[in-house]
Design a protein around this motif. Structure first.
Motif, PDB file in Angstrom:
ATOM      1  N   GLY A 269      -5.053  13.639  20.070  1.00 15.41           N
ATOM      2  CA  GLY A 269      -4.561  13.683  18.422  1.00 15.41           C
ATOM      3  C   GLY A 269      -5.668  12.905  17.558  1.00 15.41           C
ATOM      4  N   THR A 270      -5.379  12.777  16.348  1.00 19.57           N
ATOM      5  CA  THR A 270      -6.412  12.591  15.298  1.00 19.57           C
ATOM      6  C   THR A 270      -6.261  10.838  15.015  1.00 19.57           C
ATOM      7  OG1 THR A 270      -6.612  14.594  14.675  1.00 19.57           O
ATOM      8  CG2 THR A 270      -7.302  12.886  13.081  1.00 19.57           C
ATOM      9  N   VAL A 271      -7.115  10.017  15.004  1.00 23.22           N
ATOM     10  CA  VAL A 271      -7.310   8.700  14.719  1.00 23.22           C
ATOM     11  C   VAL A 271      -7.109   8.621  13.161  1.00 23.22           C
ATOM     12  CG1 VAL A 271      -8.643   6.641  14.561  1.00 23.22           C
ATOM     13  CG2 VAL A 271      -9.064   8.276  16.306  1.00 23.22           C
ATOM     14  N   MET A 272      -5.704   7.977  13.057  1.00 23.75           N
ATOM     15  CA  MET A 272      -5.337   7.708  11.539  1.00 23.75           C
ATOM     16  C   MET A 272      -5.789   6.336  10.921  1.00 23.75           C
ATOM     17  SD  MET A 272      -1.425   9.218  11.865  1.00 23.75           S
ATOM     18  CE  MET A 272      -1.247   8.995  10.069  1.00 23.75           C
ATOM     19  N   TYR A 273      -6.022   5.672  11.732  1.00 23.50           N
ATOM     20  CA  TYR A 273      -6.453   4.145  11.254  1.00 23.50           C
ATOM     21  C   TYR A 273      -7.044   3.072  12.584  1.00 23.50           C
ATOM     22  CZ  TYR A 273      -5.572  -0.741   9.789  1.00 23.50           C
ATOM     23  OH  TYR A 273      -5.633  -2.079   9.459  1.00 23.50           O
ATOM     24  N   VAL A 274      -7.965   2.595  11.978  1.00 20.55           N
ATOM     25  CA  VAL A 274      -8.389   1.676  12.850  1.00 20.55           C
ATOM     26  C   VAL A 274      -8.751   0.302  12.117  1.00 20.55           C
ATOM     27  CG1 VAL A 274      -9.745   3.264  14.253  1.00 20.55           C
ATOM     28  CG2 VAL A 274     -10.806   2.250  12.659  1.00 20.55           C
TER      29      VAL A 274
ATOM     30  N   VAL B  59      -5.652   0.812  16.845  1.00 19.23           N
ATOM     31  CA  VAL B  59      -5.865   2.294  16.523  1.00 19.23           C
ATOM     32  C   VAL B  59      -4.504   2.830  16.770  1.00 19.23           C
ATOM     33  CG1 VAL B  59      -7.165   4.153  17.653  1.00 19.23           C
ATOM     34  CG2 VAL B  59      -8.192   1.958  17.831  1.00 19.23           C
ATOM     35  N   PHE B  60      -4.137   3.860  15.623  1.00 15.14           N
ATOM     36  CA  PHE B  60      -3.180   4.484  15.248  1.00 15.14           C
ATOM     37  C   PHE B  60      -3.592   6.146  15.782  1.00 15.14           C
ATOM     38  CE2 PHE B  60      -1.799   0.843  13.023  1.00 15.14           C
ATOM     39  CZ  PHE B  60      -0.340   0.977  13.059  1.00 15.14           C
ATOM     40  N   ILE B  61      -3.167   6.693  16.458  1.00  9.30           N
ATOM     41  CA  ILE B  61      -3.464   8.276  16.623  1.00  9.30           C
ATOM     42  C   ILE B  61      -2.326   9.217  16.796  1.00  9.30           C
ATOM     43  CG2 ILE B  61      -4.367   9.691  18.648  1.00  9.30           C
ATOM     44  CD1 ILE B  61      -5.980   7.501  19.751  1.00  9.30           C
ATOM     45  N   GLN B  62      -2.404  10.198  15.886  1.00  5.96           N
ATOM     46  CA  GLN B  62      -1.419  11.058  15.631  1.00  5.96           C
ATOM     47  C   GLN B  62      -1.619  12.194  16.381  1.00  5.96           C
ATOM     48  OE1 GLN B  62       0.088  11.814  11.863  1.00  5.96           O
ATOM     49  NE2 GLN B  62       1.400  13.425  12.259  1.00  5.96           N
ATOM     50  N   GLU B  63      -0.762  12.865  17.469  1.00  2.42           N
ATOM     51  CA  GLU B  63      -0.796  14.129  18.030  1.00  2.42           C
ATOM     52  C   GLU B  63      -0.183  15.291  17.219  1.00  2.42           C
ATOM     53  OE1 GLU B  63       1.901  15.547  20.859  1.00  2.42           O
ATOM     54  OE2 GLU B  63       2.835  15.077  19.073  1.00  2.42           O
ATOM     55  N   LYS B  64      -0.365  16.164  17.612  1.00  4.26           N
ATOM     56  CA  LYS B  64      -0.060  17.601  16.889  1.00  4.26           C
ATOM     57  C   LYS B  64       1.309  17.787  16.758  1.00  4.26           C
ATOM     58  CE  LYS B  64      -3.997  20.323  18.049  1.00  4.26           C
ATOM     59  NZ  LYS B  64      -4.650  21.703  18.508  1.00  4.26           N
ATOM     60  N   THR B  65       2.144  17.013  17.398  1.00  7.24           N
ATOM     61  CA  THR B  65       3.674  17.377  16.975  1.00  7.24           C
ATOM     62  C   THR B  65       4.297  16.276  16.348  1.00  7.24           C
ATOM     63  OG1 THR B  65       4.458  16.446  19.200  1.00  7.24           O
ATOM     64  CG2 THR B  65       3.986  18.858  19.083  1.00  7.24           C
ATOM     65  N   GLY B  66       3.263  15.334  15.838  1.00 10.26           N
ATOM     66  CA  GLY B  66       3.961  14.135  15.044  1.00 10.26           C
ATOM     67  C   GLY B  66       3.976  12.731  15.591  1.00 10.26           C
TER      68      GLY B  66
ATOM     69  N   SER C  81       0.934  -1.281  -0.176  1.00  9.24           N
ATOM     70  CA  SER C  81       0.088   0.093  -0.006  1.00  9.24           C
ATOM     71  C   SER C  81       0.837   1.233   0.147  1.00  9.24           C
ATOM     72  CB  SER C  81      -0.933   0.119   1.062  1.00  9.24           C
ATOM     73  OG  SER C  81      -0.315  -0.026   2.500  1.00  9.24           O
ATOM     74  N   ARG C  82       2.029   1.193   0.747  1.00  7.85           N
ATOM     75  CA  ARG C  82       2.902   2.431   0.803  1.00  7.85           C
ATOM     76  C   ARG C  82       3.289   2.587  -0.736  1.00  7.85           C
ATOM     77  NH1 ARG C  82       7.935   3.255   5.116  1.00  7.85           N
ATOM     78  NH2 ARG C  82       8.249   5.332   4.685  1.00  7.85           N
ATOM     79  N   LYS C  83       3.912   1.645  -1.101  1.00  8.62           N
ATOM     80  CA  LYS C  83       4.500   1.695  -2.618  1.00  8.62           C
ATOM     81  C   LYS C  83       3.634   2.393  -3.634  1.00  8.62           C
ATOM     82  CE  LYS C  83       6.470  -1.243  -6.365  1.00  8.62           C
ATOM     83  NZ  LYS C  83       6.660  -2.388  -6.727  1.00  8.62           N
ATOM     84  N   TYR C  84       2.234   2.205  -3.495  1.00  3.74           N
ATOM     85  CA  TYR C  84       1.402   2.907  -4.374  1.00  3.74           C
ATOM     86  C   TYR C  84       0.520   4.054  -3.843  1.00  3.74           C
ATOM     87  CZ  TYR C  84       2.070  -1.356  -7.434  1.00  3.74           C
ATOM     88  OH  TYR C  84       2.766  -1.983  -7.892  1.00  3.74           O
ATOM     89  N   GLY C  85       1.124   4.416  -2.671  1.00  6.31           N
ATOM     90  CA  GLY C  85       0.394   5.661  -2.181  1.00  6.31           C
ATOM     91  C   GLY C  85      -1.027   5.529  -1.685  1.00  6.31           C
ATOM     92  N   ILE C  86      -1.603   4.185  -1.321  1.00  7.30           N
ATOM     93  CA  ILE C  86      -2.953   3.942  -0.869  1.00  7.30           C
ATOM     94  C   ILE C  86      -2.709   3.387   0.592  1.00  7.30           C
ATOM     95  CG2 ILE C  86      -3.621   3.590  -3.156  1.00  7.30           C
ATOM     96  CD1 ILE C  86      -3.442   0.691  -2.349  1.00  7.30           C
ATOM     97  N   THR C  87      -4.147   3.246   1.158  1.00 10.11           N
ATOM     98  CA  THR C  87      -3.970   2.832   2.548  1.00 10.11           C
ATOM     99  C   THR C  87      -4.243   1.283   2.252  1.00 10.11           C
ATOM    100  OG1 THR C  87      -6.343   3.129   2.814  1.00 10.11           O
ATOM    101  CG2 THR C  87      -5.177   4.771   3.456  1.00 10.11           C
ATOM    102  N   VAL C  88      -3.781   0.498   3.658  1.00 17.42           N
ATOM    103  CA  VAL C  88      -4.139  -0.740   3.597  1.00 17.42           C
ATOM    104  C   VAL C  88      -5.738  -1.177   3.513  1.00 17.42           C
ATOM    105  CG1 VAL C  88      -3.957  -2.950   5.011  1.00 17.42           C
ATOM    106  CG2 VAL C  88      -1.945  -1.447   5.252  1.00 17.42           C
ATOM    107  N   ASP C  89      -6.296  -0.391   4.156  1.00 18.33           N
ATOM    108  CA  ASP C  89      -7.895  -0.500   4.067  1.00 18.33           C
ATOM    109  C   ASP C  89      -8.430  -0.561   2.556  1.00 18.33           C
ATOM    110  OD1 ASP C  89      -8.345  -0.911   6.695  1.00 18.33           O
ATOM    111  OD2 ASP C  89      -8.966   1.045   6.893  1.00 18.33           O
TER     112      ASP C  89
ATOM    113  N   ASP D 124      -3.514  14.706   7.950  1.00 18.95           N
ATOM    114  CA  ASP D 124      -3.798  13.641   6.868  1.00 18.95           C
ATOM    115  C   ASP D 124      -3.794  12.201   7.200  1.00 18.95           C
ATOM    116  OD1 ASP D 124      -3.595  12.336   4.373  1.00 18.95           O
ATOM    117  OD2 ASP D 124      -1.562  13.039   3.984  1.00 18.95           O
ATOM    118  N   THR D 125      -5.141  11.555   7.199  1.00 21.12           N
ATOM    119  CA  THR D 125      -5.246  10.315   7.628  1.00 21.12           C
ATOM    120  C   THR D 125      -4.983   9.226   6.679  1.00 21.12           C
ATOM    121  OG1 THR D 125      -7.529  10.401   7.075  1.00 21.12           O
ATOM    122  CG2 THR D 125      -6.959  10.923   9.525  1.00 21.12           C
ATOM    123  N   SER D 126      -4.412   9.737   5.461  1.00 21.63           N
ATOM    124  CA  SER D 126      -3.998   8.827   4.304  1.00 21.63           C
ATOM    125  C   SER D 126      -2.422   8.910   4.508  1.00 21.63           C
ATOM    126  CB  SER D 126      -4.456   9.296   2.974  1.00 21.63           C
ATOM    127  OG  SER D 126      -3.835  10.664   2.793  1.00 21.63           O
ATOM    128  N   ALA D 127      -1.791   9.582   5.093  1.00 21.07           N
ATOM    129  CA  ALA D 127      -0.215   9.594   5.568  1.00 21.07           C
ATOM    130  C   ALA D 127       0.334   8.090   5.851  1.00 21.07           C
ATOM    131  CB  ALA D 127       0.112  10.680   6.072  1.00 21.07           C
TER     132      ALA D 127
END
Length: 282
Positions: A202-207, A217-224, A43-51, A142-145
């Motif tokens: 933080g913001t939920v990036m993946y569940v 659950v992946f959560i990213q906070e404001k400083t990264g 998924s990373r190779k093609y710039g998409i998410t696992v979902d 950017d939750t697709s990052a």
């Protein structure tokens, strides 16, 4: 006139290339699985998410990939939908915690006390109450990052190193045990179906399910920093949600081998794992 014809002929290859590119992008690509590849790596190779990858192929991350297997690679329509959804959202919600003050809440969320009060129609006489919901400016992540790469290994291998149970953890009074291997994560003992709470806003990036790690659950906070809560029994948030310190992200799961109730925590900074005990809290 002759020059005009020449220029128009020069435009044809460019227009043809543009047309062919648009046609190619309108149809999914295919990828031939190589030995050792994972859903995340592909998924990373093609710039998409696992979902998105799994949805296009009618599979889950628990399905085993085989060398030579053909996978469809979808376009990025989901990303556009998420961006439209984010731009339409005007506010996030902050839940008042014990000991909070207007100044602390404003500082955490990068606004002034006056802005906080104005957003919530509060005056100088208004008193904060634990559990109270406040509007705060929307947090766009950017939750697709790219997500941190979790090794495809059994996370139930633990070291003899014990952690400090007096720190703030996602569950109360846990026995803290460090995991072996490439990721500096910890296993936290828990009560049956105990709430697992965010130790950082933080913001939920993946569940979803992640092979070898159960419900994650992946959560990213404001400083990264990215906080990964894995081995959950259930998930209570969805991708794009903004959560604050103390909000429930799910419930503790049960280890399928030992039968013990537990949850695992990993923290990443710039895609590199760090000791969860040293990660920012609150």
């Amino acid at each position: 006139m002759i020059m005009s014809k020449i220029n128009s002929h020069k435009k044809i290859p460019a227009l043809l290339f543009s047309f062919l590119a648009s046609v190619c992008l309108a149809f999914p690509q295919t990828h031939t699985v190589q030995k050792g590849e994972t859903y995340y790596a592909i998924s990373r190779k093609y710039g998409i998410t696992v979902d998105e990858l799994c949805a296009a192929n009618g599979c889950t991350v628990n399905d085993v990939l085989k060398a030579g297997q053909k996978l469809l690679i979808p376009g990025r329509q989901t990303e556009k939908t998420e961006q439209a959804s984010s731009s339409a959202r005007k506010f996030d919600t902050y839940t008042v915690q014990k000991g909070d003050t207007y100044y602390r809440i404003a500082k955490i969320n990068g606004i002034t006390v006056d802005e906080l009060k104005r957003l919530n129609s509060l005056d100088s006489e208004s008193i904060l109450k634990v559990g109270q919901k406040l509007k705060i400016p929307v947090t766009i992540v950017d939750t697709s990052a790219d997500l941190p790469a979790l090794p495809v290994s059994d996370p139930r291998k633990y070291s003899e190193k014990k952690g400090d149970s007096s720190l703030t953890w996602p569950v109360k009074n846990p026995k803290v045990t460090y995991t072996n291997g490439k990721v500096s994560g910890v296993r936290l003992s828990a009560q049956k179906n105990e709430n697992v709470t965010a130790i950082r806003a933080g913001t939920v990036m993946y569940v979803g399910n992640y092979r070898g790690y159960g419900q994650v659950v992946f959560i990213q906070e404001k400083t990264g920093y990215i906080y990964v809560y894995s081995g959950l029994g259930s998930i209570k948030v969805k991708k794009g949600d903004y959560v604050v310190f103390g909000d429930s992200v799910g419930t503790a799961g049960t280890d399928s081998i030992s039968g013990e109730n537990q949850v695992c925590l990993m923290v990443f900074q710039k895609a590199s794992p760090i000791d969860p005990a040293k990660a920012p809290r609150g």
